[in-house]
Enzyme design. Structure first.
Site, short mmCIF file in Angstrom:
data_model
loop_
_atom_site.label_atom_id
_atom_site.label_comp_id
_atom_site.label_asym_id
_atom_site.label_seq_id
_atom_site.Cartn_x
_atom_site.Cartn_y
_atom_site.Cartn_z
N ASP A 16 0.83 -1.19 0.00
CA ASP A 16 0.00 0.00 0.00
C ASP A 16 0.87 1.25 0.00
O ASP A 16 1.70 1.45 0.90
CB ASP A 16 -0.91 0.01 1.23
CG ASP A 16 -1.98 -1.07 1.16
OD1 ASP A 16 -2.27 -1.54 0.05
OD2 ASP A 16 -2.52 -1.43 2.22
N GLY A 42 -2.89 -5.68 1.35
CA GLY A 42 -3.58 -6.67 0.54
C GLY A 42 -4.50 -7.47 1.42
O GLY A 42 -4.16 -7.79 2.57
N ALA A 45 -3.03 -10.87 2.88
CA ALA A 45 -1.98 -10.68 3.88
C ALA A 45 -2.54 -10.02 5.13
O ALA A 45 -2.19 -10.41 6.25
CB ALA A 45 -0.85 -9.84 3.28
N LEU A 224 -21.28 -3.10 8.76
CA LEU A 224 -21.99 -1.82 8.64
C LEU A 224 -21.18 -0.66 9.23
O LEU A 224 -21.75 0.30 9.73
CB LEU A 224 -23.35 -1.91 9.34
CG LEU A 224 -24.27 -3.03 8.86
CD1 LEU A 224 -25.48 -3.17 9.78
CD2 LEU A 224 -24.73 -2.78 7.42
N GLY A 225 -19.86 -0.75 9.18
CA GLY A 225 -19.04 0.31 9.72
C GLY A 225 -19.24 0.46 11.22
O GLY A 225 -19.31 -0.52 11.96
N GLY A 228 -21.74 -1.53 13.34
CA GLY A 228 -21.55 -2.93 13.69
C GLY A 228 -21.74 -3.86 12.51
O GLY A 228 -21.18 -3.64 11.43
N GLY A 254 -12.12 -3.79 7.31
CA GLY A 254 -12.81 -5.01 6.91
C GLY A 254 -11.94 -6.24 7.06
O GLY A 254 -12.42 -7.31 7.46
N ASP A 255 -10.66 -6.10 6.75
CA ASP A 255 -9.75 -7.23 6.90
C ASP A 255 -9.54 -7.60 8.37
O ASP A 255 -9.46 -8.78 8.72
CB ASP A 255 -8.41 -6.91 6.25
CG ASP A 255 -8.54 -6.64 4.76
OD1 ASP A 255 -9.42 -7.26 4.13
OD2 ASP A 255 -7.77 -5.83 4.23
N ARG A 288 -5.86 3.60 14.00
CA ARG A 288 -4.42 3.59 13.72
C ARG A 288 -4.19 3.66 12.22
O ARG A 288 -4.99 3.14 11.45
CB ARG A 288 -3.79 2.30 14.26
CG ARG A 288 -4.10 2.02 15.72
CD ARG A 288 -3.77 0.60 16.10
NE ARG A 288 -4.06 0.35 17.50
CZ ARG A 288 -3.95 -0.83 18.08
NH1 ARG A 288 -3.57 -1.88 17.37
NH2 ARG A 288 -4.22 -0.99 19.36
N GLY A 290 -2.41 2.85 8.48
CA GLY A 290 -1.84 1.70 7.80
C GLY A 290 -2.73 0.48 7.81
O GLY A 290 -3.80 0.47 8.43
#
Length: 311
Positions: A16, A42, A45, A224-225, A228, A254-255, A288, A290
């Protein structure tokens, strides 16, 4: 489950390249950015590291370029305790990159160049046939050839390994894939693309989830951000509230959620509790910057949940 959960991630690597700017440029406009950083990421990862930091034994498979970014990825994953013996290198394509513009409100705009991720093929996958039975759960995303994703899900299904599919980036999916998915985890945008239902609140998420369940997945979890997530099965539809936090960077939320959900599922945690835990992990990650650097460890998440209960 008392033993350490074992998770196989077949997925992508994206270095990224993140530019911070007060606001994103309009078409034809140039704006002055405030900083630039490079973060390994990614979806594959990110989810592998998220699961490892939360206590799982994680094996990752996929393909990197034979370049400096590929070298850096292997180093990072090994430092995070992820097994990298099934990660391949490609001589003809570069390691995938993501170009990210992040504004002061924490919103991001991302352009992905998949590179070697799209070189991972069915022959590469076939070499993993003996690896599936050693794992409790398979995690998949869509930054690879969808035919490989489908074949991997079918292999896992035949061998009794649970399948979690995060259908991102958003795209149409074949029914043959959805029918072997145990847990489908779209966000609002992805759920709308898959169903045609605009997901703007919990009620519309319920409608989208019902349509998705008709296509084959056993469980649907729509994120849903800060609201929740909605958990749905053929017998249940439940909104699991999120956590209010100050957003810094949403790039790996999301990851983080998916990695956490997979770990809790592999631990045989009750599903509502698993989603609640995953909501906490996703919330912590957006505080945070990154992708991989934002992913929390289990003790941080448990403390965050304890503090939220007493607030």
């Amino acid at each position: 489950m008392t033993q350490q959960p074992r998770i196989l991630v077949i997925g992508s690597f994206m270095m990224d390249l993140v530019v911070r700017t007060p606001r994103a440029p309009q078409t034809g406009e140039t704006v002055i950015g405030t900083s630039f950083n490079r973060f390994p990421g990614g979806k594959g990862a990110n989810q592998a590291v998220a699961a490892s930091r939360l206590g799982a034994a994680v094996t990752m498979a996929g393909k990197l370029g034979e370049d400096v970014f590929g070298d850096q990825f292997l180093s990072v994953l090994q430092e995070e305790g992820v097994c990298t013996k099934h990660i391949l290198r490609d001589k003809t394509a570069s390691t995938g990159i993501g170009s990210i513009v992040l504004d002061d409100a924490g919103n991001n705009r991302i352009v992905v160049v998949p590179g070697a991720n799209m070189k991972y093929n069915l022959e590469d996958l076939a070499a993993l046939a003996d690896v599936f039975p050693a794992h409790d759960l398979l995690m998949l995303q869509l930054e690879m050839d969808v035919l490989v994703v489908q074949a991997a899900a079918q292999m896992a299904h035949r061998q009794g390994t649970k399948v979690v599919l995060n259908p991102a980036p958003a795209r149409e999916l074949p029914g043959e894939l959805l029918q072997v998915v145990d847990y489908l985890t779209p966000n609002e945008t992805e759920a709308e693309l898959l169903t045609g239902v605009p997901v703007t609140d919990v009620d519309s998420a319920r409608k989208a989830a019902a349509l998705l369940l008709e296509r084959g997945p056993k469980h649907v979890v729509i994120t849903l951000g800060q609201n929740g997530a909605l958990l749905a099965t053929h017998d249940l539809s439940l909104h699991v509230p999120g956590f209010a936090v100050d957003t810094v960077d949403t790039v790996a939320a999301g990851d983080a959620f998916n990695g956490a959900l997979a770990v809790q599922i592999a631990r045989d945690c009750p599903l509502e509790e698993a989603v609640h835990f995953a909501n906490a992990v996703g919330a912590l990650s957006v505080t945070r910057p990154g992708a991989i650097p934002s992913l929390p460890k289990r003790e941080e998440v448990e403390e965050f949940i304890r503090q939220a209960r007493t607030a």
